[in-house]
Design a protein around this motif. Structure first.
Motif, PDB file in Angstrom:
ATOM      1  N   TRP A 171      -1.594 -26.278 -48.804  1.00 49.06           N
ATOM      2  CA  TRP A 171      -2.314 -26.340 -50.078  1.00 49.06           C
ATOM      3  C   TRP A 171      -2.695 -27.767 -50.456  1.00 49.06           C
ATOM      4  N   ASN A 198     -12.753 -26.206 -64.861  1.00 49.03           N
ATOM      5  CA  ASN A 198     -11.456 -25.859 -64.277  1.00 49.03           C
ATOM      6  C   ASN A 198     -10.663 -24.959 -65.223  1.00 49.03           C
ATOM      7  N   VAL A 201     -10.325 -25.675 -57.803  1.00 53.89           N
ATOM      8  CA  VAL A 201     -10.638 -27.064 -57.491  1.00 53.89           C
ATOM      9  C   VAL A 201     -11.883 -27.460 -58.279  1.00 53.89           C
ATOM     10  N   ALA A 235      -7.277 -30.307 -58.451  1.00 49.68           N
ATOM     11  CA  ALA A 235      -6.876 -28.985 -57.967  1.00 49.68           C
ATOM     12  C   ALA A 235      -5.709 -28.463 -58.793  1.00 49.68           C
ATOM     13  N   GLU A 236      -5.761 -27.170 -59.138  1.00 44.97           N
ATOM     14  CA  GLU A 236      -4.725 -26.538 -59.945  1.00 44.97           C
ATOM     15  C   GLU A 236      -4.433 -25.140 -59.394  1.00 44.97           C
ATOM     16  N   VAL A 237      -3.161 -24.792 -59.300  1.00 47.30           N
ATOM     17  CA  VAL A 237      -2.776 -23.440 -58.877  1.00 47.30           C
ATOM     18  C   VAL A 237      -3.016 -22.479 -60.030  1.00 47.30           C
ATOM     19  N   THR A 284      -5.161 -18.129 -51.917  1.00 47.14           N
ATOM     20  CA  THR A 284      -4.038 -18.664 -51.154  1.00 47.14           C
ATOM     21  C   THR A 284      -3.430 -17.614 -50.229  1.00 47.14           C
ATOM     22  N   ILE A 288      -6.258 -21.103 -55.944  1.00 44.28           N
ATOM     23  CA  ILE A 288      -6.271 -22.497 -56.360  1.00 44.28           C
ATOM     24  C   ILE A 288      -7.665 -22.809 -56.880  1.00 44.28           C
TER      25      ILE A 288
END
Length: 256
Positions: A90, A32, A141, A132-134, A82, A139
């Protein structure tokens, strides 16, 4: 030691899907974190997939770290654009990812369920986690799916692996099946995420359970998990009101 992932087979398995770039690294801190860093450096990571044979600083919710023996898991992160997606949708991404993991492991004969918002459980033991992270306009995942871990190798005694369940799988084939399932689930999410709620409710082991929710700021809510709303948020009936929870640590206080 289990066989290494076959990059050639993985790339062949995702032909015709949204996954435009698939890479495998031998060792990293966190897949990630690597994809988030690539996005910060200006790379378009939508459709990118990164797998690692070993993570030495895998991350969970609230910055928790964990590690597992080399080649004992599917440690994978992917990027989703996105663009054109309402921020209200989201929050569905971890839930959609959980559905895809369920699709893949059920093909292998494992009856699992989903604990809101980001855990795949067999009984009350965790088979996979999702984060999950923006990252800018995308995003990221991440999925950590326990494959061949033994009891004494578990990063958490409440975890379980496919091997411990008596299921032997080829990690490359399972990762390919997971990426295909993700492609199908994400296509549906982008087209009509409202329709995913029924699928999620059928496999949720949180809905119908008495739960404790620890929210940001150390606020605690106890009540019955009654359902999820159109944004994928958990609805908890405290007996006095229904509270909508978008993020928090959930503990099941009794079986669903």
């Amino acid at each position: 030691m289990p066989a290494e992932l076959s990059l050639e087979q993985l790339r062949a398995s995702v032909c015709g899907t949204r996954w435009q770039r698939v890479d495998v690294v031998d060792d990293t801190g966190s897949t990630n974190a690597d994809l988030v860093a690539r996005a910060a450096a200006g790379e378009d990571i939508a459709g990118a997939v990164l797998l690692a044979e070993h993570q030495n600083a895998g991350r969970g919710r609230h910055g928790r770290t964990w590690s597992a023996p080399r080649r004992s898991q599917i440690s994978m992160s992917f990027g989703v654009s996105t663009a054109g997606v309402s921020p209200d949708a989201w929050g569905w991404l971890p839930l959609v990812t959980g559905l895809a993991v369920l699709d893949a492991v059920r093909e292998a004969g494992v009856d699992a369920g989903l604990k809101w918002p980001n855990d795949v459980l067999v009984g009350d033991r965790k088979l996979a986690g999702i984060l999950a992270e923006v990252a800018g306009s995308a995003i990221v995942v991440g999925i950590g799916l326990n494959v061949s871990l033994t009891e004494d190798e578990l990063p958490d005694p409440r975890a379980v692996s496919l091997g411990m369940l008596g299921v032997a799988v080829d990690r490359t084939a399972l990762a390919g099946a997971l990426l295909q399932a993700l492609d199908r689930r994400l296509t549906r999410w982008l087209a009509d995420y409202d329709g995913l709620a029924d699928d999620y409710r059928r496999v949720s082991i949180t809905i119908g359970s008495q739960v404790r929710a620890l929210l940001p700021g150390d606020c605690e809510i106890i009540g019955m998990a009654k359902g999820i709303d159109d944004s994928g948020r958990l609805l908890i009936d405290t007996g006095e009101s229904t509270v909508t929870v978008s993020a928090g640590d959930i503990t099941h206080l009794r079986p669903a």
